[in-house]
Design a protein around this motif. Structure first.
Motif, PDB file in Angstrom:
ATOM      1  N   LYS A 101       0.836  -1.203   0.000  1.00 41.29           N
ATOM      2  CA  LYS A 101       0.000   0.000   0.000  1.00 41.29           C
ATOM      3  C   LYS A 101       0.874   1.258   0.000  1.00 41.29           C
ATOM      4  CE  LYS A 101      -3.831  -2.210   2.488  1.00 41.29           C
ATOM      5  NZ  LYS A 101      -4.607  -2.226   3.750  1.00 41.29           N
ATOM      6  N   PHE A 102       1.946   1.216   0.760  1.00 39.07           N
ATOM      7  CA  PHE A 102       2.875   2.341   0.827  1.00 39.07           C
ATOM      8  C   PHE A 102       3.481   2.622  -0.548  1.00 39.07           C
ATOM      9  CE2 PHE A 102       7.340   3.671   1.381  1.00 39.07           C
ATOM     10  CZ  PHE A 102       7.164   4.854   2.069  1.00 39.07           C
ATOM     11  N   ILE A 103       3.908   1.564  -1.246  1.00 38.70           N
ATOM     12  CA  ILE A 103       4.482   1.722  -2.587  1.00 38.70           C
ATOM     13  C   ILE A 103       3.425   2.218  -3.567  1.00 38.70           C
ATOM     14  CG2 ILE A 103       5.467   0.447  -4.538  1.00 38.70           C
ATOM     15  CD1 ILE A 103       6.983  -1.253  -2.493  1.00 38.70           C
ATOM     16  N   ALA A 104       2.183   1.754  -3.420  1.00 33.64           N
ATOM     17  CA  ALA A 104       1.095   2.228  -4.281  1.00 33.64           C
ATOM     18  C   ALA A 104       0.886   3.728  -4.125  1.00 33.64           C
ATOM     19  CB  ALA A 104      -0.194   1.476  -3.959  1.00 33.64           C
ATOM     20  N   ILE A 105       1.013   4.224  -2.901  1.00 35.14           N
ATOM     21  CA  ILE A 105       0.863   5.663  -2.661  1.00 35.14           C
ATOM     22  C   ILE A 105       2.005   6.426  -3.317  1.00 35.14           C
ATOM     23  CG2 ILE A 105       0.909   7.448  -0.875  1.00 35.14           C
ATOM     24  CD1 ILE A 105      -0.608   5.532   0.944  1.00 35.14           C
ATOM     25  N   LEU A 106       3.234   5.897  -3.237  1.00 33.03           N
ATOM     26  CA  LEU A 106       4.369   6.546  -3.899  1.00 33.03           C
ATOM     27  C   LEU A 106       4.144   6.644  -5.409  1.00 33.03           C
ATOM     28  CD1 LEU A 106       7.446   4.941  -2.071  1.00 33.03           C
ATOM     29  CD2 LEU A 106       6.583   7.272  -1.813  1.00 33.03           C
ATOM     30  N   ILE A 107       3.601   5.585  -5.998  1.00 30.52           N
ATOM     31  CA  ILE A 107       3.312   5.602  -7.429  1.00 30.52           C
ATOM     32  C   ILE A 107       2.266   6.666  -7.751  1.00 30.52           C
ATOM     33  CG2 ILE A 107       2.337   4.273  -9.351  1.00 30.52           C
ATOM     34  CD1 ILE A 107       3.546   1.768  -8.068  1.00 30.52           C
ATOM     35  N   ALA A 108       1.221   6.731  -6.936  1.00 32.45           N
ATOM     36  CA  ALA A 108       0.169   7.734  -7.155  1.00 32.45           C
ATOM     37  C   ALA A 108       0.717   9.146  -7.025  1.00 32.45           C
ATOM     38  CB  ALA A 108      -0.969   7.516  -6.162  1.00 32.45           C
ATOM     39  N   MET A 109       1.645   9.354  -6.104  1.00 32.60           N
ATOM     40  CA  MET A 109       2.257  10.670  -5.935  1.00 32.60           C
ATOM     41  C   MET A 109       3.116  11.055  -7.135  1.00 32.60           C
ATOM     42  SD  MET A 109       3.398  10.620  -1.934  1.00 32.60           S
ATOM     43  CE  MET A 109       2.202  10.881  -0.604  1.00 32.60           C
ATOM     44  N   GLY A 110       3.666  10.049  -7.842  1.00 36.34           N
ATOM     45  CA  GLY A 110       4.428  10.338  -9.046  1.00 36.34           C
ATOM     46  C   GLY A 110       3.531  10.747 -10.203  1.00 36.34           C
ATOM     47  N   MET A 131      -8.344   8.656  -2.722  1.00 38.97           N
ATOM     48  CA  MET A 131      -7.751   7.332  -2.848  1.00 38.97           C
ATOM     49  C   MET A 131      -6.620   7.151  -1.844  1.00 38.97           C
ATOM     50  SD  MET A 131      -5.627   5.583  -5.961  1.00 38.97           S
ATOM     51  CE  MET A 131      -4.125   6.304  -5.321  1.00 38.97           C
ATOM     52  N   ILE A 132      -5.708   8.130  -1.811  1.00 32.46           N
ATOM     53  CA  ILE A 132      -4.583   8.037  -0.883  1.00 32.46           C
ATOM     54  C   ILE A 132      -5.073   8.108   0.562  1.00 32.46           C
ATOM     55  CG2 ILE A 132      -2.532   9.279  -0.055  1.00 32.46           C
ATOM     56  CD1 ILE A 132      -1.866   9.940  -2.921  1.00 32.46           C
ATOM     57  N   TYR A 369       6.823  10.785 -14.572  1.00 30.71           N
ATOM     58  CA  TYR A 369       6.058  10.377 -13.392  1.00 30.71           C
ATOM     59  C   TYR A 369       6.994   9.947 -12.264  1.00 30.71           C
ATOM     60  CZ  TYR A 369       2.485  10.193 -17.010  1.00 30.71           C
ATOM     61  OH  TYR A 369       1.650  10.507 -18.049  1.00 30.71           O
ATOM     62  N   THR A 370       8.023  10.737 -12.051  1.00 33.43           N
ATOM     63  CA  THR A 370       9.007  10.375 -11.037  1.00 33.43           C
ATOM     64  C   THR A 370       8.397  10.386  -9.642  1.00 33.43           C
ATOM     65  OG1 THR A 370      11.153  10.942 -10.073  1.00 33.43           O
ATOM     66  CG2 THR A 370       9.814  12.774 -10.877  1.00 33.43           C
ATOM     67  N   CYS A 371       8.806   9.404  -8.846  1.00 32.54           N
ATOM     68  CA  CYS A 371       8.296   9.275  -7.475  1.00 32.54           C
ATOM     69  C   CYS A 371       9.278   9.801  -6.439  1.00 32.54           C
ATOM     70  CB  CYS A 371       7.996   7.804  -7.177  1.00 32.54           C
ATOM     71  SG  CYS A 371       6.812   7.046  -8.302  1.00 32.54           S
ATOM     72  N   ILE A 372      10.465  10.229  -6.876  1.00 30.32           N
ATOM     73  CA  ILE A 372      11.468  10.675  -5.920  1.00 30.32           C
ATOM     74  C   ILE A 372      11.223  12.138  -5.529  1.00 30.32           C
ATOM     75  CG2 ILE A 372      13.216   9.033  -6.598  1.00 30.32           C
ATOM     76  CD1 ILE A 372      14.461  11.049  -8.395  1.00 30.32           C
ATOM     77  N   ARG A 373      11.633  12.479  -4.309  1.00 28.22           N
ATOM     78  CA  ARG A 373      11.406  13.797  -3.738  1.00 28.22           C
ATOM     79  C   ARG A 373      12.713  14.409  -3.261  1.00 28.22           C
ATOM     80  NH1 ARG A 373       5.909  15.793  -3.617  1.00 28.22           N
ATOM     81  NH2 ARG A 373       4.702  14.020  -4.370  1.00 28.22           N
ATOM     82  N   ARG A 374      12.758  15.727  -3.246  1.00 24.42           N
ATOM     83  CA  ARG A 374      13.982  16.428  -2.838  1.00 24.42           C
ATOM     84  C   ARG A 374      14.325  16.164  -1.376  1.00 24.42           C
ATOM     85  NH1 ARG A 374      13.921  22.620  -4.417  1.00 24.42           N
ATOM     86  NH2 ARG A 374      15.997  22.381  -3.498  1.00 24.42           N
TER      87      ARG A 374
END
Length: 390
Positions: A101-110, A131-132, A369-374
């Motif tokens: 679920k955590f990884i799914a949220i990261l994907i959605a944030m991307g 959804m999140i 659709y990058t999922c990485i953050r500063r």
């Protein structure tokens, strides 16, 4: 000066690159016929993308993340005195389902990108993401992100491996790729940049990349310093293990190429085609120093059937090839000039561009659709890019 620049200087011109070892290109010799296997090594339903993704994000990867995240959280709780209001006081061990679920949220944030993560749980209609919000509350997500881990800190007693914080994850993912697919007659080695501007002694500056500062490789270590060949040479030999002596052609950029590498691979029935830096050791000085007019070509071949070619386009292009089928003669390309005339390009340039296109398109699509953050730590950025961006 970064490590890649100093490596170039170490590989500068030498007597072995004198013009006496190079001469006019000979007639093409017979190329080694491709005799290896290629294609998928497992059954995958490629029409269902999520099943392909789960093949790589499998139970072994999820178990590693669950175990090390729980371990790190408990190490953190026992190593410091927590205030009464600290969120770590509410920590409970995570599980496979929750990490998914955590990884799914990261994907959605991307896919839907906000500057601050907390906005995804905002009550404002402009930001609200039901959804999140329905998958996980904000405090639990931030707690998991804080403890997201991939190795045991207690085992990190040496600095010999600079990627030790993500090494177990890298080993699992790379091993899965190696058993899943085998390259065909043509294969490519290329590097991707993971953006990073913070303090990290092996981050790189590459002006040609869209993100100029970041993590490309871990740099020279005590195990690679002082070897007879450069770092790029060593990387290629490691990555081609199990793929040599089968008549393949390797396409690589100027970060890796050298005359010595091309000769060594050719001894193992593997050809090379790629861009070449003009200050690599063993280069023909006549070719590297020659000033050409647009459209002109100068090529030389050494006694080991390695060719170095310079072609003047909008700017000079220096290429190396040990594949006799990729000669220096020009052929029609798919592009046209301002007059509507078809542009003629060397066969090696066209083959190189075609081979590298897949890697460039992959990096381009991933950047959308990058999922990485500063705000993430470097090893978490690298891990998220491996899990969600590759």
């Amino acid at each position: 000066m970064d490590e890649s620049s100093s490596e170039e200087e170490e590989r500068g011109s030498s007597p072995s690159g004198s013009s006496s070892t190079w001469g006019p290109c000979k007639e093409s010799v017979q190329k080694h016929r491709f005799s290896g296997d290629s294609g998928l090594g497992v059954q995958l339903n490629i029409t269902v993308p999520v099943s392909v993704y789960k093949h790589f994000l499998n139970d072994d990867v999820l178990k590693l993340i669950v175990d090390e995240t729980n371990r790190y959280a408990n190490q953190l709780r026992s190593s410091v005195t927590l205030s009464r209001k600290s969120r770590m006081q509410k920590w409970r061990d995570t599980c496979k389902s929750e990490i998914q679920k955590f990884i799914a949220i990261l994907i959605a944030m991307g896919i839907v990108h906000f500057q601050k993560m907390r906005l995804y749980w905002s009550q404002k209609s402009l930001y609200r993401n039901d959804m999140i919000r329905g998958i996980m509350n904000r405090d639990r997500f931030e707690l998991l992100l804080k403890c997201f881990h991939f190795s045991n800190n207690a085992d990190q007693t040496t600095k010999a491996d600079r990627l030790t914080k993500v090494k177990p994850l890298i080993d699992l993912i790379c091993g899965k790729f190696q058993t899943t697919i085998t390259p065909g007659e043509s294969f490519v080695i290329d590097e991707s940049m993971v953006p990073w501007k913070g303090r990290l002694f092996f981050h790189q500056y590459l002006p040609g990349k869209s993100h100029k500062y970041g993590i490309v490789y871990a740099g020279k270590t005590e195990t690679t310093k002082g070897k007879r060949v450069g770092h790029g040479h060593e990387v290629v030999l490691q990555l081609t293990t199990g793929l040599l002596n089968e008549g393949r052609t390797l396409y690589i950029d100027n970060f890796y190429t050298s005359v010595g590498l091309a000769e060594e691979l050719l001894e193992n029935k593997t050809c090379v085609c790629g861009m070449l830096r003009s200050n690599r050791r063993g280069n023909p000085r006549e070719v590297c120093a020659k000033k050409l007019k647009k459209g002109e070509i100068l090529a030389r071949e050494n006694r080991n059937s390695v060719r170095v070619m310079k072609w003047q386009d909008k700017r000079p292009m220096l290429m190396i090839s040990s594949n006799p089928e990729l000669a220096e003669n020009v052929v029609p390309s798919t592009s046209k000039n301002k007059k509507g005339e078809i542009v003629m390009k060397p066969k090696s340039v066209l083959a190189y561009n075609k081979a590298k296109k897949g890697v460039d398109v992959s990096d381009q699509m991933s950047s959308y659709y990058t999922c990485i953050r500063r705000t993430l730590k470097w090893y978490k950025k690298l891990a998220i890019e491996l899990l969600l961006g590759s």
